[in-house]
Design a protein around this motif. Sequence first.
Motif, PDB file in Angstrom:
ATOM      1  N   SER A 182       6.031   0.386 -12.178  1.00  0.00           N
ATOM      2  CA  SER A 182       6.725   1.607 -11.769  1.00  0.00           C
ATOM      3  C   SER A 182       7.875   1.926 -12.716  1.00  0.00           C
ATOM      4  N   THR A 183       8.631   0.888 -13.112  1.00  0.00           N
ATOM      5  CA  THR A 183       9.738   1.103 -14.048  1.00  0.00           C
ATOM      6  C   THR A 183       9.216   1.566 -15.406  1.00  0.00           C
ATOM      7  N   GLU A 236       6.231   9.219  -7.786  1.00  0.00           N
ATOM      8  CA  GLU A 236       7.582   8.714  -7.549  1.00  0.00           C
ATOM      9  C   GLU A 236       7.795   7.461  -8.400  1.00  0.00           C
ATOM     10  N   PHE A 237       7.766   7.674  -9.717  1.00  0.00           N
ATOM     11  CA  PHE A 237       7.934   6.560 -10.641  1.00  0.00           C
ATOM     12  C   PHE A 237       9.347   5.999 -10.507  1.00  0.00           C
ATOM     13  N   GLY A 238       9.458   4.682 -10.650  1.00  0.00           N
ATOM     14  CA  GLY A 238      10.745   4.012 -10.479  1.00  0.00           C
ATOM     15  C   GLY A 238      10.929   3.449  -9.086  1.00  0.00           C
ATOM     16  N   HIS A 239      10.051   3.787  -8.130  1.00  0.00           N
ATOM     17  CA  HIS A 239      10.162   3.262  -6.770  1.00  0.00           C
ATOM     18  C   HIS A 239       9.924   1.753  -6.782  1.00  0.00           C
ATOM     19  N   ARG A 244       0.827  -1.212   0.000  1.00  0.00           N
ATOM     20  CA  ARG A 244       0.000   0.000   0.000  1.00  0.00           C
ATOM     21  C   ARG A 244       0.862   1.264   0.000  1.00  0.00           C
ATOM     22  N   GLU A 245       1.913   1.275   0.811  1.00  0.00           N
ATOM     23  CA  GLU A 245       2.794   2.436   0.859  1.00  0.00           C
ATOM     24  C   GLU A 245       3.514   2.631  -0.474  1.00  0.00           C
ATOM     25  N   ARG A 292       3.214   5.910  -3.076  1.00  0.00           N
ATOM     26  CA  ARG A 292       4.363   6.682  -3.553  1.00  0.00           C
ATOM     27  C   ARG A 292       4.395   6.729  -5.076  1.00  0.00           C
ATOM     28  N   ILE A 293       4.061   5.619  -5.700  1.00  0.00           N
ATOM     29  CA  ILE A 293       4.021   5.609  -7.170  1.00  0.00           C
ATOM     30  C   ILE A 293       2.898   6.514  -7.676  1.00  0.00           C
ATOM     31  N   ALA A 294       1.730   6.453  -6.995  1.00  0.00           N
ATOM     32  CA  ALA A 294       0.606   7.309  -7.402  1.00  0.00           C
ATOM     33  C   ALA A 294       0.926   8.779  -7.220  1.00  0.00           C
TER      34      ALA A 294
END
Length: 499
Positions: free
Chosen positions: A238-239, A214-217, A204-205, A209-211
């Motif tokens: 994410s990648t 923070e793409f690539g996390h 969920r966390e 962060r991606i939403a």
Amino acid sequence: MKPSRASIWVEVVLALSLITIITIVLNAGVFWLILKRGEEERRTDLAVALIDGMAAQLEVAARSSEGVGGLRPAEVLEAYTDSSIAFDELFIITANNRPVCVAAGSAPEVLDAGLRVALFGRKSDARVQGSVWGNRSVQVTAPVTVRGVSSAALRATLPLAAPSVYGSPSGFTLAHTTSTGVLIAVFGFSLFRRRLIRPIAAVREGTRRIADGEFGHQVEVDAAREFQALCDALNTMSTDLEQFRGRAAEQVEDLRQANIELQETQSALVRSERLAGVGRLAAGLAHEVGNPLSAVLGYLEFLEQSPGDPDLQSDLLGRSRLELERIHRIIRALLDDARKDSSGVEVLQAAEVAREAIELVRHVPRMRGVAFRLEMAEGDLETDVRIERDKLHQVLINLLLNAGDASAQQQARSAVLEIRSLEDQVSIRCIDNGPGFSEQAFERATEPFFTTKEPGKGTGLGLAISARVIEAAGGTLGLSNAPEGGACVDLLLPRVSAS
């Protein structure tokens, strides 16, 4: 608004607690039944052994004429009832259902199955009576035999006590449920928190962060294979989003550069088109003004060479005047076209201006013999438009003069102005019976200085200026050929409501 839901931890705990409680209760019940069954079997065996001993004593007493140690059957039974053993029933009965001795309870009025087995089958019979959760008792019936002949039956019924484990059944169930539930809660909380709740919280966390951009996390969890697969899919997404954002940024930059280049190219094209228009205008002006000027120069040179001929001088001066007036008209038309003054704009009746234009053109010498007509639908009076009267008057005069010149080769020359009131426009159509527009005329009719008339008979500015006037008033000018022949010029102007 969506209803509020409990967290997954609460739902899992509630579901597992319900399943655990049901399982524990069923387990406790089964365990209690097993203990109770074992206790009943043990006490039943003891009861059978006791009854067999009593039957043996009774048989010995029956074989002795004076009893065993002076004891009679009734005395034997009373000795047992006086002991610490509790009997619900204790009696001896014969085959004809006659009680011999009743020490406890009462003899039945009819021989039951246990008595019949003992009296006629010469076998001992043991039965457990009562409900599973209520009071139960063991009923033992044994034959009493004298010299190998069954003459009576001994019946004894003893109550069965519940197992002494944790006291009552409810106490045992409560103790078992509580202890097992505590153990399951302690180990279950630790296990589910580590294997389920923590991985879900990490996923969920990471999703949050991606939403948030923070793409690539990357999300890393130590959990079951399904959670690992979920995290791998989330990390791949994410990648991919990070790569897509990079490509999108590059494309946006490329588009920005392309837009800048396009604007520069557009500006260059506009400047080139303006320069080209100025060049065409200058070339046309030089051509239209150069021809009359050349003629005037020739006339003046001829006058210098022939100074003594009054008639020739008068003729050449008249010709020079005509050419200079032509130059004046051309320059005047260009100045009128370039003037942007709109102070004379007013709401006027297009039909009224059309009548004035027709009356004026009829008196032009070269228009004699042309049948000019104004056609309108009956009752079509809403022809109000917003335009300068003089400019609309000049446009209609240009159209009528062009129509009259186009029909010069026809025996019956005609030019018609049709005025129609449309939904939100006023249509003015000028139709002649000439040869119509050629393909070249369709493409260049509204260009300055383009004309199909003979040299000296047209400036090529009439339609060009008319198109500019109509467009400035919010309308359009269109060209076509009528089906029955002849040229057709359509003017569409916004209609002004009478209110």
